[in-house]
Write a protein that holds these residues in place. Structure first.
Motif, short mmCIF file in Angstrom:
data_model
loop_
_atom_site.label_atom_id
_atom_site.label_comp_id
_atom_site.label_asym_id
_atom_site.label_seq_id
_atom_site.Cartn_x
_atom_site.Cartn_y
_atom_site.Cartn_z
N GLU A 1 31.03 6.52 -23.72
CA GLU A 1 29.94 6.55 -23.37
C GLU A 1 29.82 5.23 -23.15
O GLU A 1 28.77 5.08 -22.82
CB GLU A 1 29.72 7.69 -23.47
CG GLU A 1 30.43 8.79 -23.55
CD GLU A 1 29.01 9.65 -24.64
OE1 GLU A 1 28.00 9.76 -24.75
OE2 GLU A 1 29.48 11.24 -24.81
N ARG B 1 30.24 2.62 -36.47
CA ARG B 1 30.80 2.36 -35.26
C ARG B 1 32.02 1.09 -36.30
O ARG B 1 33.46 1.29 -35.92
CB ARG B 1 30.27 1.92 -34.36
CG ARG B 1 29.95 3.41 -33.70
CD ARG B 1 29.19 3.65 -32.17
NE ARG B 1 27.99 2.18 -32.19
CZ ARG B 1 26.88 2.64 -31.89
NH1 ARG B 1 26.70 3.64 -32.09
NH2 ARG B 1 26.43 1.42 -32.02
N TRP C 1 33.75 7.65 -28.49
CA TRP C 1 32.79 7.15 -28.66
C TRP C 1 32.98 5.78 -27.22
O TRP C 1 31.47 6.12 -26.71
CB TRP C 1 31.96 6.81 -29.77
CG TRP C 1 32.31 5.66 -30.64
CD1 TRP C 1 32.53 5.99 -31.87
CD2 TRP C 1 31.88 4.44 -30.56
NE1 TRP C 1 33.38 4.95 -32.05
CE2 TRP C 1 32.82 4.03 -31.87
CE3 TRP C 1 31.70 3.28 -29.11
CZ2 TRP C 1 33.13 2.50 -31.80
CZ3 TRP C 1 32.54 2.15 -29.64
CH2 TRP C 1 32.58 1.37 -30.67
#
Length: 170
Positions: free
Chosen positions: A138, A78, A135
């Protein structure tokens, strides 16, 4: 590190393009091409939910990335995705499709208050500011403080310290 190589210069690698447990992203060239400095990237990383890496050490206007053993591969991926996304934002400025002075990097980080209260008069959308990667919708960690004028802040701290020092000497 190998995923970042197409997007950033990496300093102090060996003949096999490897480095020790840390590596240095050379972002110095972005100042000329896009008006973007290491601090802008560091502040923008907060919008992606990451604490800024070490800046300008040991080389001025660079970012030293030092992943810890406690981070999962998913978290490291990430982080890499965030840096690649930021590089694309820099490329938009370099191409002239985004302005050099008021862009998501120069205005970062974006707090909830920035995004939700009052008029939005920036040349990018609220969604670009808050959710640059899918992402984040969330798993969003919100920065609590918006961008400060670092130079002005340092000057104020020096003045306060000097005044306090003079006060204690009398």
């Amino acid at each position: 590190m190998s995923r970042l190589r197409p997007h950033y210069s990496i300093l102090y690698t060996n003949a096999n393009l490897r480095c020790a447990h840390e590596f240095i992203l050379d972002v110095r060239g972005f100042k000329e091409t896009a008006g973007v400095e290491a601090i802008d990237i560091a502040k923008r990383l907060q919008d992606y939910g990451f604490h800024a890496p070490t800046m300008s050490w040991p080389v001025a206007n660079t970012l030293m990335i030092e992943p810890t053993e406690s981070e999962s591969k998913e978290e490291l991926d990430r982080f890499i995705d965030a840096l690649i996304s930021i590089r694309k934002e820099i490329a938009d400025v370099e191409k002239g499709s985004k302005p050099k002075d008021q862009n998501v990097l120069k205005m970062a980080p974006h707090t909830q208050k920035d995004l939700l209260i009052g008029e939005w008069n920036r040349p990018y959308t609220r969604e670009e500011a808050a959710y640059p990667l899918q992402w984040l919708k969330e798993k969003k960690f919100w920065p609590s403080v918006t961008r400060l004028d670092d130079g002005k802040l340092i000057l104020q701290l020096v003045m306060i310290y000097t005044n306090n020092l003079q006060h204690t000497e009398t």
